[in-house]
Structures are given as C-alpha cells and as structure tokens.
Scaffold this motif. Structure first.
Motif, PDB file in Angstrom:
ATOM      1  N   ILE A 835       0.877  -1.188   0.197  1.00  0.00           N
ATOM      2  CA  ILE A 835      -0.110   0.068  -0.079  1.00  0.00           C
ATOM      3  C   ILE A 835       0.797   1.217   0.020  1.00  0.00           C
ATOM      4  N   GLU A 836       1.855   1.191   0.749  1.00  0.00           N
ATOM      5  CA  GLU A 836       2.789   2.427   0.801  1.00  0.00           C
ATOM      6  C   GLU A 836       3.624   2.832  -0.387  1.00  0.00           C
ATOM      7  N   ASN A 837       3.983   2.062  -1.136  1.00  0.00           N
ATOM      8  CA  ASN A 837       4.896   2.215  -2.093  1.00  0.00           C
ATOM      9  C   ASN A 837       4.282   1.816  -3.562  1.00  0.00           C
ATOM     10  N   ASP A 838       3.243   1.362  -3.761  1.00  0.00           N
ATOM     11  CA  ASP A 838       2.819   0.741  -4.958  1.00  0.00           C
ATOM     12  C   ASP A 838       1.224   1.449  -5.139  1.00  0.00           C
ATOM     13  N   THR A 839       1.059   2.045  -6.199  1.00  0.00           N
ATOM     14  CA  THR A 839      -0.168   2.612  -6.499  1.00  0.00           C
ATOM     15  C   THR A 839      -1.303   1.579  -7.106  1.00  0.00           C
ATOM     16  N   ASN A 840      -0.807   0.753  -7.523  1.00  0.00           N
ATOM     17  CA  ASN A 840      -1.600  -0.175  -8.040  1.00  0.00           C
ATOM     18  C   ASN A 840      -2.337  -0.978  -6.925  1.00  0.00           C
ATOM     19  N   SER A 841      -1.567  -1.500  -5.917  1.00  0.00           N
ATOM     20  CA  SER A 841      -1.792  -2.113  -4.651  1.00  0.00           C
ATOM     21  C   SER A 841      -2.801  -1.158  -4.107  1.00  0.00           C
ATOM     22  N   THR A 842      -2.390   0.085  -3.914  1.00  0.00           N
ATOM     23  CA  THR A 842      -3.476   0.974  -3.233  1.00  0.00           C
ATOM     24  C   THR A 842      -4.761   1.007  -3.842  1.00  0.00           C
ATOM     25  N   ALA A 843      -4.801   0.963  -5.422  1.00  0.00           N
ATOM     26  CA  ALA A 843      -6.003   1.165  -5.991  1.00  0.00           C
ATOM     27  C   ALA A 843      -6.810  -0.277  -6.048  1.00  0.00           C
ATOM     28  N   MET A 844      -6.155  -1.457  -5.868  1.00  0.00           N
ATOM     29  CA  MET A 844      -6.787  -2.632  -5.694  1.00  0.00           C
ATOM     30  C   MET A 844      -7.502  -2.754  -4.469  1.00  0.00           C
ATOM     31  N   VAL A 845      -6.643  -2.376  -3.320  1.00  0.00           N
ATOM     32  CA  VAL A 845      -7.347  -2.285  -1.967  1.00  0.00           C
ATOM     33  C   VAL A 845      -8.808  -1.549  -2.102  1.00  0.00           C
ATOM     34  N   ALA A 846      -8.598  -0.245  -2.334  1.00  0.00           N
ATOM     35  CA  ALA A 846      -9.654   0.526  -2.437  1.00  0.00           C
ATOM     36  C   ALA A 846     -10.856  -0.029  -3.436  1.00  0.00           C
ATOM     37  N   ALA A 847     -10.449  -0.595  -4.169  1.00  0.00           N
ATOM     38  CA  ALA A 847     -11.562  -1.105  -5.237  1.00  0.00           C
ATOM     39  C   ALA A 847     -12.171  -2.411  -4.587  1.00  0.00           C
ATOM     40  N   ILE A 848     -11.357  -3.217  -3.776  1.00  0.00           N
ATOM     41  CA  ILE A 848     -11.879  -4.377  -3.077  1.00  0.00           C
ATOM     42  C   ILE A 848     -12.902  -4.044  -1.903  1.00  0.00           C
ATOM     43  N   ILE A 849     -12.415  -2.821  -1.274  1.00  0.00           N
ATOM     44  CA  ILE A 849     -13.089  -2.376  -0.225  1.00  0.00           C
ATOM     45  C   ILE A 849     -14.636  -1.735  -0.667  1.00  0.00           C
ATOM     46  N   SER A 850     -14.511  -1.064  -1.560  1.00  0.00           N
ATOM     47  CA  SER A 850     -15.889  -0.504  -2.164  1.00  0.00           C
ATOM     48  C   SER A 850     -16.670  -1.514  -2.898  1.00  0.00           C
ATOM     49  N   LEU A 851     -16.170  -2.502  -3.664  1.00  0.00           N
ATOM     50  CA  LEU A 851     -16.810  -3.470  -4.179  1.00  0.00           C
ATOM     51  C   LEU A 851     -17.553  -4.403  -2.989  1.00  0.00           C
ATOM     52  N   SER A 852     -16.896  -4.644  -1.714  1.00  0.00           N
ATOM     53  CA  SER A 852     -17.501  -5.487  -0.909  1.00  0.00           C
ATOM     54  C   SER A 852     -18.583  -4.798  -0.220  1.00  0.00           C
ATOM     55  N   HIS A 853     -18.405  -3.427   0.046  1.00  0.00           N
ATOM     56  CA  HIS A 853     -19.607  -2.721   0.686  1.00  0.00           C
ATOM     57  C   HIS A 853     -20.900  -2.681  -0.353  1.00  0.00           C
ATOM     58  N   ASP A 854     -20.407  -2.417  -1.687  1.00  0.00           N
ATOM     59  CA  ASP A 854     -21.519  -2.441  -2.627  1.00  0.00           C
ATOM     60  C   ASP A 854     -22.326  -3.722  -2.520  1.00  0.00           C
ATOM     61  N   LEU A 855     -21.762  -4.931  -2.331  1.00  0.00           N
ATOM     62  CA  LEU A 855     -22.135  -6.138  -2.404  1.00  0.00           C
ATOM     63  C   LEU A 855     -22.921  -6.577  -1.028  1.00  0.00           C
ATOM     64  N   GLY A 856     -22.750  -5.463  -0.161  1.00  0.00           N
ATOM     65  CA  GLY A 856     -23.261  -5.748   1.245  1.00  0.00           C
ATOM     66  C   GLY A 856     -22.417  -6.859   2.119  1.00  0.00           C
ATOM     67  N   LEU A 857     -21.200  -6.729   1.839  1.00  0.00           N
ATOM     68  CA  LEU A 857     -20.040  -7.846   2.514  1.00  0.00           C
ATOM     69  C   LEU A 857     -19.241  -7.006   3.434  1.00  0.00           C
ATOM     70  N   ARG A 858     -18.951  -7.741   4.443  1.00  0.00           N
ATOM     71  CA  ARG A 858     -17.879  -7.163   5.471  1.00  0.00           C
ATOM     72  C   ARG A 858     -16.389  -7.242   4.827  1.00  0.00           C
ATOM     73  N   VAL A 859     -15.261  -6.621   4.927  1.00  0.00           N
ATOM     74  CA  VAL A 859     -14.303  -6.599   4.456  1.00  0.00           C
ATOM     75  C   VAL A 859     -13.133  -6.690   5.436  1.00  0.00           C
ATOM     76  N   ILE A 860     -11.956  -7.546   5.511  1.00  0.00           N
ATOM     77  CA  ILE A 860     -11.101  -7.627   6.490  1.00  0.00           C
ATOM     78  C   ILE A 860      -9.782  -7.774   5.562  1.00  0.00           C
ATOM     79  N   ALA A 861      -8.746  -7.134   6.011  1.00  0.00           N
ATOM     80  CA  ALA A 861      -7.657  -6.884   5.441  1.00  0.00           C
ATOM     81  C   ALA A 861      -6.575  -7.611   6.613  1.00  0.00           C
ATOM     82  N   GLU A 862      -5.869  -8.281   5.801  1.00  0.00           N
ATOM     83  CA  GLU A 862      -4.969  -9.252   6.710  1.00  0.00           C
ATOM     84  C   GLU A 862      -3.488  -8.774   6.283  1.00  0.00           C
ATOM     85  N   GLY A 863      -2.402  -9.176   7.310  1.00  0.00           N
ATOM     86  CA  GLY A 863      -1.175  -9.000   7.181  1.00  0.00           C
ATOM     87  C   GLY A 863      -0.665  -7.290   7.296  1.00  0.00           C
ATOM     88  N   VAL A 864      -1.407  -6.579   8.210  1.00  0.00           N
ATOM     89  CA  VAL A 864      -1.335  -5.280   8.575  1.00  0.00           C
ATOM     90  C   VAL A 864      -0.025  -5.257   9.533  1.00  0.00           C
TER      91      VAL A 864
END
Length: 916
Positions: A835-864
């Motif tokens: 997330i801190e050094n790759d804009t593609n990963s940052t965009a991917m994470v944001a997209a997954i969170i947005s997609l999950s919420h739009d589908l009514g799903l919870r989202v959890i991030a691992e490896g923080v």
C-alpha cells in the motif's frame, strides 16, 4: 430249515423244565435262609431268658456268678455282643446302692448320657440301672447307666414289663464294630407274681430287666457262611422302622455275579431270580430279599439239545448245498464264457464307435511296414486336414508335415517312431488348402501278445486357438493395452539389457520419466474417453521422436518412460527431451476443439545415477517431480540432493501420521480487530506442528504433503473441532461472543458430508453457528461451482458465516462472486504490504473495499504491519484488520491473557489501542 425248527422246539421244551427246576431250588434255599436267621434270633432270645432265670432263682447274684453264667452263652453265640442285667433303684435307695456297688466297682455311680458321654445322673424318684454286664472289659464304662433316663430305651423296657414278653428294640448303631447295626431284646425280671396278673400288677412286681445286644450283620453272615447259602447270591436284610410301614436296610451280603454269563447261559438267556419274604422276631417285622442269576450249568441239557440239532441240520444242509453248488458252477461257467464273448464284441464295437465319433483326429499306422504307412483315419482327420481317407491310407506318415519343414518337434516324432516309444509334440501342420494350424500330437505304441510294437495310435488335437490366446496373453503381459507401448515389465527388461550392453564399453544409458501436466483436468472436463485418445496421441508423438534405438513405455495413468541408448551425451539427451516436450505441447484436436497440454520430464543416467532399472526409473521420477515443482513443462536432471529431499518428504509424511496420536499439533490464534471500535471481535485459528526434532513447523511446511497423502481430512476435522471447542470455552468464561475463523482444504470442502460434520461439531462443543466463520479460497470454489454453491447454501442455512480468503489472487470472477452466498472478503496481505509504495496495490485495495460494501459484504484486511497501512485502511472504510501490528499468532493461553488484559484496559478507560 426243518431240522432247525425241530431243534428249536425241543430246546424250548427242555429250557422250560430247567428254569422251573432252578426257580424251585432258589425258593427252597430262600426258606432255609429265613429259618436259619429266625432261629438265630430265637437262640439269642433263649440266652436272655437263661439270664432271667438266673436272677429269678436267686435273690443275690454276684458279678462273678453272672460272668461265669453268661460267658458260655457269649462263646456259643458269637453274634451276641452283650448280656446285661438292669435293676430298679428308688431315689431314696440311690446312695446305699451306689455305696454297695463301689465295693466291686470303685468308681461306680448312677449315670446318664449327655453330649455323647456318661455323666452323673440327676436326682429322680426311680432309676433302671445297668447293674451287671458281660463281657465286662468291652462294656465296663456302661456300668451304672440309667436306661430309664433315655426315652427310647425306657419305652422298650416298659413294653416288656407290661406284656411280660421279650421285646426287640429298633435298629441301633453299634459301638464296635463301627458302622454296623444291631438290636436289643429286653425281657422283664419280676418278683413274686400271681398267675393271670395284669399289666398293673406286672409293673408293681418288676425288679428289673435282662437284655441281649445282637450284631445283626454278624448273625446273618455266620449263618449263611456255615450253610453255604451266600455264593453267587445277593442277600439284603431289612427291618421295619418302628412306628412306620417303611423298611430300613440292615445289611447286604454276598454279591450278584456281575460278569457275563457262561456260554450255555448266554446261549439260552440268563434269568435273574428275585424273591422277598417277611418274618417276625420278638414282635418286629423283618424282610429278606435274595437275588441270584440262574447258573449256566442248569441249561446244559437244553444247550446240548440245541447244538446237537443244529449240527445235524448244518451237516444235512451242507450235503445238499454241495450237490447244488456243483450244478450251479457248471451253469455259471457256461454263462460267464457267453458273457465274455458278448462283452468283447461290445467293447470292440464301442471302441470303433469312439474312434469314429471323436472330435480329435485319430490315425493308425503300421509300425512294421516300411515308412510306417497310415492304415486308418477317423472322420475328424478329414475335417482337420481336408483330406479324404483314400488320399492318405497307404501313404507314409511324413506326408502330413509341410515340405521342407525343419521343426524340432518333427525330429522328435521320427525318433519316437524309430525307437517304438511314446511321445508328445506340438507341430504346425498344413491343411490341403495350405492353411497352417497347430496340432497337439500324442504318439502311443500298440503291442501284440509277445510285447512287440506292431502299430501306433496317433491322436491330434487342434490347439490353434489356445496358441493365439497364449500369444495374446504374452503381448498383454509386456505391452500396455491402451497405447500398445511396452509396460513396466518389458521396460525393466529392456533397461537391464541396455545396461548389460553398455557396461563393458562404459556407454551412457538415459532413462527419462515423462508426466503430462494437469491431465486430470482433461478427464474431468471432457471424460475418460477423450483422455484415453489424448494419451494414445501423446504416446505416438513421443515414439516418433524416440527413434529406432529408443524405447517408450507407459508406466502409469499419464506417465511415460523414454529409454535412450544411442550413446548420446548429456547435452544431446536434454535436447532430445526438449524436442519431446515441444511435440507434446503442440495442440491436440478433440471433437473440433484444440487442446493444449504440457509435459514435465526428469532424466537419470547410467552409470552415474544408478546401475539397475529400478534405481534409474526411481531417480528419473524424482527429477520429474522437481521439474513439476519448478513450474512444469520443464526438464531436470537427477541430482543426489533431490533424493535427499524426497527422503525428507517421506520422513515428514511418516512423522505426520503419528503426530495426531502424540498430540504434536496445536492451534495458534491471531486476533481480528474492528476498526470502528478497536475491539477484538474474533480470531483466526492457525495450525502449528511442534515436531520433536525440527521444532515448531508452520503450515506451509506440511499442509501440501497432507493434501497429497489424504491426511488433510482427519487433520482438518481435528482443527475444526479443537477451534470450536476453544471458542465455546472462551464464550462460557465471559470473554465475549468472539467469532472463530477456520480454513478448509479442497478435500474437506468437496466432501458431501461436510455440512453434517460441522453441524455435529457445533452440537458437540456448544458453539453458536453464528460464531463460526469458514474461510474458502477462490480456486477451491471454482473447481466445481455448482457443488460449491450447494454446500455453501447448506452452511448458510445453519447460520455459519462464510468468507473468501486471499481475495484478488485467484480467478476473481465477479459473476461468480455475485452467486456465492458469502459474508466476508479478505484482502490478501500481498496487496496490503505494498500500500505504501505501489499505487496499483493501493487502487486494488480501495476497489475491493468499495466492491465489498456495494455487495453488502464485510471486508477484512490481513497482514497489517505498520501504522501507515492501518491509517489507509481506516480512511477507506475497511471493517476489520489483522496482522503483526496488533499481534502475531499466539497459543491459546497467551491469547486468553491478551483478551483479559484488553478488557481490563477498556474497563479502566484506557485509550483504544486494541492489543499492543
């Protein structure tokens, strides 16, 4: 027969007379026995009467006079064991009487029986004391015995005194000899008594009683012995029980002959006589029973009549039979000769029919004629050879073999004919139309009466079909039935021959193990028939490149082995194998579809990698496995380090089989944090293996092996049960309704019984279904989408939560994601890490969170792991996180302490930093 009938009639008449006489004699001897026994009892009674007369004749009788008077009586009657005199003593006279008797017997006193012995008698108004007894030595201890104190004896004395007659007692056990029974006869002694006195006057005049003790057994035995009435007879003497109608046995004398009767008695049938008679002694009823077997000598006359009559009858029958037998012998001899002729004729006819009806060819040849010509053939010969009998009869036997044929079996047949012996060969013959066939031939010599072989019988059996089956079985034993390539057996033989040929010159031999990559997908998607066609095409391509000196064998479902023995070096071998991989990788055509499949190869060479076929194949397969692990569609040469790794894998698999039994597996837990509140809302259960030698092992060291060996099923069941039990225990201890996340393997998820297993585990542990979260990977669900959806719906109906693990690293099909009934998406740590050094990963994470919420799903991030990652996830609205920033996976005890510390900090109003 007439003689036997007359003989039996005479025998029965004489036998009846003999039995009547024997019965009369037995009854007479019974009367004698009773008379003797009764007389002996009467003699004993006379003895006591003589004693009574002694006391009547004199008022004072001394002990010496009593002994002198009774001793002759005792000597005369050996069965008399005692003569006694009893006198009445008043209670007032007791002291004077005892003092007078002590002058003769110093220790004399009036006694009574008590506890099996004599004691001084108690004070009573009247005593009936044993005053004198003979013989004294045997009965001295009884002096002074008061029989009036013993009720049965007193009753006997009273009856005798009242009647004035001798009275006999019941059976009494004798002191000596032990075990025998006796009787006592009592006679009253009166003072002056008027004639015709009644019982009252008799009792008043009674001075005492006289008694005699009789050994009944001795009495009977002496009388029977003296009269010789006991041998061969069983005699039983019984006496009526006083006051009852039953009889009591006194003694048994003699014995019934137990052996078999002698010949005459056995011939006529031995008769057992049994006679019982009663008699009276001193008012008591007695019974004498005698049993005896009829003596054999009694039937001597009837036996002689029987034997003589039978002898005459047999002699007459023998004479008549002898004459009849001579006539019958002559007739039988004529009949036998006639039957022999008939059987011989029938046997010849049957033999001819058997030869003619045989399904196999039968040939008769003349062994004495030149060339051993054929003299007869059966119809089966014409069917097998295609030749008529007239075409072969008279021809030498050699005409049946093909011209110029050099079969070794043909020479054996010629030698057997020349040496006049049996033989068995298999020949390939030719029919008249030229068709070849195999015959199983049996040669049997036929000898004449002098033992000279004059003919041969040749039997031919068509074994062409059997030979074809043998050839086919031979081919199947060495070749693969699907591809027609050599199998493992033939491959081993060819490798061994190649090594034997190459060893003297030191030439290399290369063994290449080939395995089609992902071939299982072809069978699963297109069916086994398509898979079989693809295997045949792959074998043909490999065989085309192997060349004339190479061997291609199929050794498994999708495994081939290539043998190269053309003296090529390592570089040339690798180049050829790469050509094989390229040929296999070319597209296949299956029902107008183009299929692409690759191949992995491992190479092992002689002599460096092994000196026998088994070792070379094993090492080539190890190298092939390394090629697959390197990414497939690759070639690897065998290295010793590969074998070490394979051995390590085998050791790890073996240790894994025992690890569950020894409780070496344990669960670690990593907390899952709600970003909105900072609280621990759940945890993921992670498996660890505490190996006794290698220490703590992470799942990536052994999970793949567990999948390959099938151990993942029991291991996964244990993880599920242990995790649910621990979560339920924390619920009960008040640590909150925590959610437990458990990962499932593909084997577990594809098992149709998975929902039932989870239901039973929840019921067993008491964990609510809503507190269990099952984590599934994208690839796992995509193997069989319809079945996966059906299983997930069953779990959802139970209340279990579902999450997709490592989302974004698999197929990531949004259409399938819409169909899957999941609750949570887990962002893979590879995206969170960058997330801190790759804009593609940052965009991917944001997209997954947005997609999950739009589908009514919870989202959890691992490896923080950093504050920056946490801040970004919070800014994007991520629901939950887990990672080293909060806690590493820890054992259950540490995790529980962590939870308690967190709750304590919350109660104390501490700042929300979930778990530091």
């Amino acid at each position: 027969m007439g003689g036997i009938v007359i003989t039996l009639f005479l025998h029965q008449a004489v036998l009846g007379l003999e039995r009547t006489r024997s019965g009369y004699d037995f009854a007479r001897r019974q009367e004698i026995r009773i008379a003797l026994i009764k007389g002996s009892f009467d003699e004993a009674g006379e003895a006591v009467r003589a004693v009574n007369l002694l006391f009547r004749s004199s008022d004072e009788v001394s002990d010496a006079q009593f002994i002198r008077f009774t001793q002759p009586l005792i000597d005369t009657y050996p069965y008399v064991h005692g003569l006694t005199s009893h006198r009445f003593v008043l209670g007032a006279e007791r002291a004077a009487y005892e003092a007078a008797r002590r002058k003769v017997w110093p220790d004399f006193e009036i006694k009574e029986k008590k506890d099996g012995g004599f004691v001084r008698a108690g004070e009573r108004p009247l005593y009936l004391v044993l005053d004198m007894i003979a013989p004294q030595q045997r009965n001295a201890s009884a002096h002074g015995y008061d029989i009036w104190s013993f009720a049965p004896h007193r009753e006997l004395a009273e009856r005798a005194i009242a009647t004035g007659q001798a009275m006999a007692s019941g059976l009494v056990p004798m002191v000596e000899p032990v075990g025998r029974l006796g009787i006592v006869i009592t006679l009253p002694v009166y003072g002056p008594l008027s004639p015709g006195a009644g019982s009252v006057e008799r009792r008043a005049a009674a001075r005492g009683v006289s008694e005699v003790l009789i050994d009944v057994y001795e009495l009977v035995q002496l009388n029977l012995r003296h009269a010789n009435l006991a041998p061969g007879v069983e005699i039983t003497l019984s006496r009526q029980v006083q006051g009852q109608s039953t009889m009591r046995e006194v003694g048994r004398f003699g014995s019934l002959d137990g052996g078999e009767a002698a010949f005459p008695g056995k011939l006529v049938g031995s008769v057992l006589f049994d006679r019982t008679q009663r008699f009276t002694v001193s008012g008591q009823a007695w019974e004498l029973r005698s049993r005896a077997r009829e003596p054999a000598i009694a039937h001597l006359g009837s036996v002689l009549v029987l034997l003589t009559g039978l002898g005459f009858s047999v002699a007459a029958a023998a004479h008549v039979q002898g004459r009849s037998r001579r006539v019958a012998y002559i007739q039988a001899l004529v009949d036998e000769r006639t039957a022999d002729l008939r059987r011989t004729s029938e046997a010849l006819r049957l033999s001819q029919r058997a030869i003619e009806s045989s399904a196999n060819a039968v040939i008769l040849v003349d062994a004495l004629a030149e060339g051993t010509p054929i003299i007869h053939v059966n119809p089966a010969f014409q069917r097998l050879h295609g030749l008529r009998p007239e075409e072969v009869i008279g021809q030498p036997i050699d005409m049946l073999a093909p011209d110029g044929d050099e079969q070794p079996a043909l020479h054996e047949l010629h030698n057997a004919l020349r040496e006049r012996r049996e033989s068995h060969v298999v020949l390939q013959l030719a029919r008249k139309d030229g068709a070849r066939w195999f015959a199983d031939i049996y040669l049997a010599p036929v000898k004449d009466a002098q033992g000279v072989t004059d003919h041969f019988v040749i039997s031919e059996y068509d074994v062409t079909t059997a030979r074809q089956y043998e050839a086919e079985l031979e081919h199947r034993a060495h070749y693969d039935t699907l591809t027609g390539l050599p199998n493992r057996v033939l491959l081993t033989d060819r490798i061994a021959r190649a090594i034997a040929f190459a060893r003297p010159q030191g030439w290399p031999v290369w063994v290449v193990a080939l395995d089609l990559d992902h071939f299982k997908h072809v069978n699963d998607s297109l069916g086994h028939a398509a898979g079989n066609r693809l295997l045949r095409q792959a074998g043909e391509r490999i065989l085309a490149l192997a060349g004339p000196t190479g061997t291609v064998a199929r050794t498994g479902d999708d495994e081939f082995v290539l043998l190269l023995e053309s003296r090529i070096d390592e570089r040339q071998a690798a180049a050829m194998v790469n050509e094989v991989l390229a040929a296999v990788a070319a597209p296949f055509t299956e029902q107008d579809q183009r299929l692409f499949i690759t191949c992995s190869a491992g190479i092992a060479g002689f002599p460096g990698d092994g000196c026998d076929a088994e070792t070379l194949v094993k090492h080539a397969q190890i190298a092939m496995v390394r090629a697959k692990e390197a990414g497939r569609n690759a070639v690897r040469f065998y290295l010793p380090s590969m074998n070490e790794r394979a051995v390590e894998r085998l050791a790890l698999v073996d240790a894994m089989r025992h690890a569950m039994s020894y409780s070496e597996f344990e669960l670690y837990y990593q907390p899952q944090i709600a970003l909105a509140t900072g609280e621990v809302i759940g945890m993921e259960a992670l498996l660890r293996w505490r190996h006794p030698q290698m220490g703590m092992l992470r799942p990536d060291r052994f999970i793949s092996l567990a999948e390959e060996t099938g151990l993942i099923v029991p291991l996964g069941t244990w993880v599920l049960r242990a995790a649910c039990a621990q979560a339920a225990a924390w619920h009960r201890s008040g640590l909150g309704e925590l959610r437990i996340a458990v990962n499932l393997s593909s084997r577990q998820f594809n098992d149709a019984s998975l929902p039932r297993l989870i239901e039973s585990v929840l019921l067993e542990t008491g964990l609510p279904a809503t507190s269990l979260e099952i984590e599934l990977t994208e690839s796992l669900m995509m193997e069989n989408v319809d079945a996966a959806i059906a299983t997930m719906r069953e779990l959802k109906a139970m209340g279990v939560q579902l999450s997709i693990d490592d989302f974004g690293t698999g197929y990531s099909s949004l259409s399938y994601l819409k169909r899957f009934p999941v609750d949570v998406l887990k962002i893979d740590q590879s995206f969170v890490r960058d997330i801190e050094n790759d804009t593609n990963s940052t965009a991917m994470v944001a997209a997954i969170i947005s997609l999950s919420h739009d589908l009514g799903l919870r989202v959890i991030a691992e490896g923080v792991e950093t504050e920056a990652q946490l801040a970004y996830l919070r800014s994007r609205g991520c629901d939950e996180v887990q990672g080293y920033l909060f806690s590493r996976p820890v054992p259950a005890r540490e995790f529980e302490q962590m939870l308690r510390d967190s709750r304590l900090a919350a109660l104390q109003g501490a700042a929300v930093r979930p778990i530091g």
